[in-house]
Design an enzyme around this catalytic site. Structure first.
Site, mmCIF file in Angstrom:
data_model
loop_
_atom_site.group_PDB
_atom_site.id
_atom_site.type_symbol
_atom_site.label_atom_id
_atom_site.label_comp_id
_atom_site.label_asym_id
_atom_site.label_seq_id
_atom_site.Cartn_x
_atom_site.Cartn_y
_atom_site.Cartn_z
ATOM 1 N N HIS A 17 36.002 51.725 36.321
ATOM 2 C CA HIS A 17 35.831 51.283 34.938
ATOM 3 C C HIS A 17 35.946 49.761 34.784
ATOM 4 O O HIS A 17 35.649 49.224 33.721
ATOM 5 C CB HIS A 17 36.823 51.989 34.006
ATOM 6 C CG HIS A 17 38.271 51.702 34.276
ATOM 7 N ND1 HIS A 17 39.209 52.690 34.398
ATOM 8 C CD2 HIS A 17 38.955 50.545 34.438
ATOM 9 C CE1 HIS A 17 40.395 52.169 34.610
ATOM 10 N NE2 HIS A 17 40.264 50.857 34.642
ATOM 11 N N ASP A 70 37.577 42.170 50.872
ATOM 12 C CA ASP A 70 36.862 42.414 49.624
ATOM 13 C C ASP A 70 36.033 43.673 49.817
ATOM 14 O O ASP A 70 35.164 43.727 50.693
ATOM 15 C CB ASP A 70 35.964 41.221 49.319
ATOM 16 C CG ASP A 70 35.202 41.364 48.005
ATOM 17 O OD1 ASP A 70 35.000 42.501 47.544
ATOM 18 O OD2 ASP A 70 34.791 40.331 47.451
ATOM 19 N N PHE A 71 36.280 44.724 49.025
ATOM 20 C CA PHE A 71 35.596 45.985 49.308
ATOM 21 C C PHE A 71 34.095 45.945 49.019
ATOM 22 O O PHE A 71 33.366 46.854 49.394
ATOM 23 C CB PHE A 71 36.260 47.182 48.635
ATOM 24 C CG PHE A 71 36.416 47.143 47.127
ATOM 25 C CD1 PHE A 71 35.423 46.646 46.291
ATOM 26 C CD2 PHE A 71 37.564 47.664 46.535
ATOM 27 C CE1 PHE A 71 35.559 46.658 44.916
ATOM 28 C CE2 PHE A 71 37.707 47.678 45.153
ATOM 29 C CZ PHE A 71 36.710 47.171 44.343
ATOM 30 N N ASP A 102 42.513 46.631 50.185
ATOM 31 C CA ASP A 102 42.506 45.727 49.031
ATOM 32 C C ASP A 102 42.335 44.311 49.557
ATOM 33 O O ASP A 102 42.212 44.103 50.769
ATOM 34 C CB ASP A 102 43.793 45.862 48.206
ATOM 35 C CG ASP A 102 43.558 45.594 46.721
ATOM 36 O OD1 ASP A 102 42.969 44.541 46.405
ATOM 37 O OD2 ASP A 102 43.943 46.426 45.881
#
Length: 325
Positions: free
Chosen positions: A236, A217-218, A188
């Site tokens: 989502h 930051d993925f 994360d």
């Protein structure tokens, strides 16, 4: 017709009504005295909530906890106290007022109300950020073990990386459910990972080496050497383009790793909760609950094949995809 129930639930949580009633029924007058609330207004709130099954009216103006109101108690198993607190936050209600403009502009109500994204706002408002994070943790804790148990293949996954995993609730459930699983990587943003680093719940897993932390930051970097990437309540929140970018990053980094997403699925059988949540996503961040076909399209665009969608004992489904050669 009226947005009263959600706000009354939030009010009940904020004033600790369920905690006060933990020892038994009580009159509105005594409950108002105990909680420092107005007797007349409190009675109206309780009578409405009792109609919804939240609290029970056991006698004239005498109330007790119900199965649902127990979930508003702090520390109660699967408590939704923090989530109830969140739904009554003024900054969230302001966003709902912008739904008419959102329908004509296509923009999230939150951005129309506050002039910035939800994530930017939470980064500049620590108190709001704390409420939001607590609510997400409570929601995840209530269901994570059930979701984890629905995918026994985790036991053979070797290394599992949870992307956008917050403070580790879901990944901890996976590791504790499958003690033979070698290692989990919690990924994360750095600030969130620092919170996880000091978590009492994660301390044993960190000390044993079964859990490692990855702060980034993925969209820019994901853990390498992974057998299974997982996400829960992440896809989502983002557009198709953003999700495809994340998936491509995963495929570049660990080309053979499967991807397992715990998400809601929109179809004709979706419960009312999922339909409500879909609108919440629009109001807060322009996110979307996807259909199975839409998930298949997103995975295909990123070089994956959707292999199956597994139901769980919750509103979540597990969407599994494997990389194409």
């Amino acid at each position: 017709m009226f947005p009263t129930t959600a706000l009354c639930i939030s009010v009940a949580a904020r004033h600790g009504l369920a905690d006060v009633l933990a020892d038994g029924s009580m009159s509105v007058r005594h409950l108002a005295e105990r909680t420092g609330t107005d007797e007349i207004q409190l009675g109206k709130v309780l009578r409405l909530l009792a109609e919804e099954g939240v609290f029970r009216e056991t006698g004239p103006d005498v109330f007790a906890n119900s199965r649902l109101s127990q979930l508003l108690r702090k520390g109660f198993p699967r408590s939704q106290y923090s989530m109830a607190h969140l739904v009554g936050e003024p900054w969230l209600w302001n966003s709902w007022s912008q739904l008419p403009r959102g329908l004509t502009t296509g923009k999230p109500g939150f951005e129309l109300a506050h002039g910035m994204t939800l994530w930017a706002y939470l980064g500049t408002a620590p108190a709001a950020g704390a409420v939001f994070n607590d609510a997400m943790r409570d929601f995840s804790e209530a269901l994570s073990d059930q979701v984890a148990q629905s995918f026994p293949e985790f036991a053979d996954s070797g290394v599992v990386a949870d992307l956008g995993g917050g403070t580790g609730t879901y990944l901890r459930a996976i590791l504790e459910t499958y003690p033979g699983l070698a290692r989990g990587i919690l990924a994360d943003l750095p600030a969130v990972i620092e919170q996880a680093r000091t978590s009492d719940e994660l301390a044993p897993l960190l000390a044993s080496g079964r859990l490692t932390l990855h702060g980034a930051d993925f969209f820019e970097a994901v853990p390498s050497g992974v057998d299974t990437y997982v996400v829960k309540q992440v896809m989502h929140s983002w557009s198709d383009q953003a999700v495809i970018q994340l998936l491509r990053r995963c495929k570049e980094t660990s080309p053979n790793a499967r991807f397992v997403a715990a998400e809601f699925i929109r179809d004709t059988k979706a419960p009312r909760f999922v339909k409500n949540f879909d609108l919440v996503m629009t109001i807060t961040m322009n996110g979307n609950i996807r259909t199975e076909a839409q998930y298949a399209d997103v995975f295909e665009a990123a070089g994956y094949e959707l292999t199956r969608v597994l139901p769980t004992d919750t509103a979540f489904s597990l969407v599994e995809a494997r990389p194409r050669p």
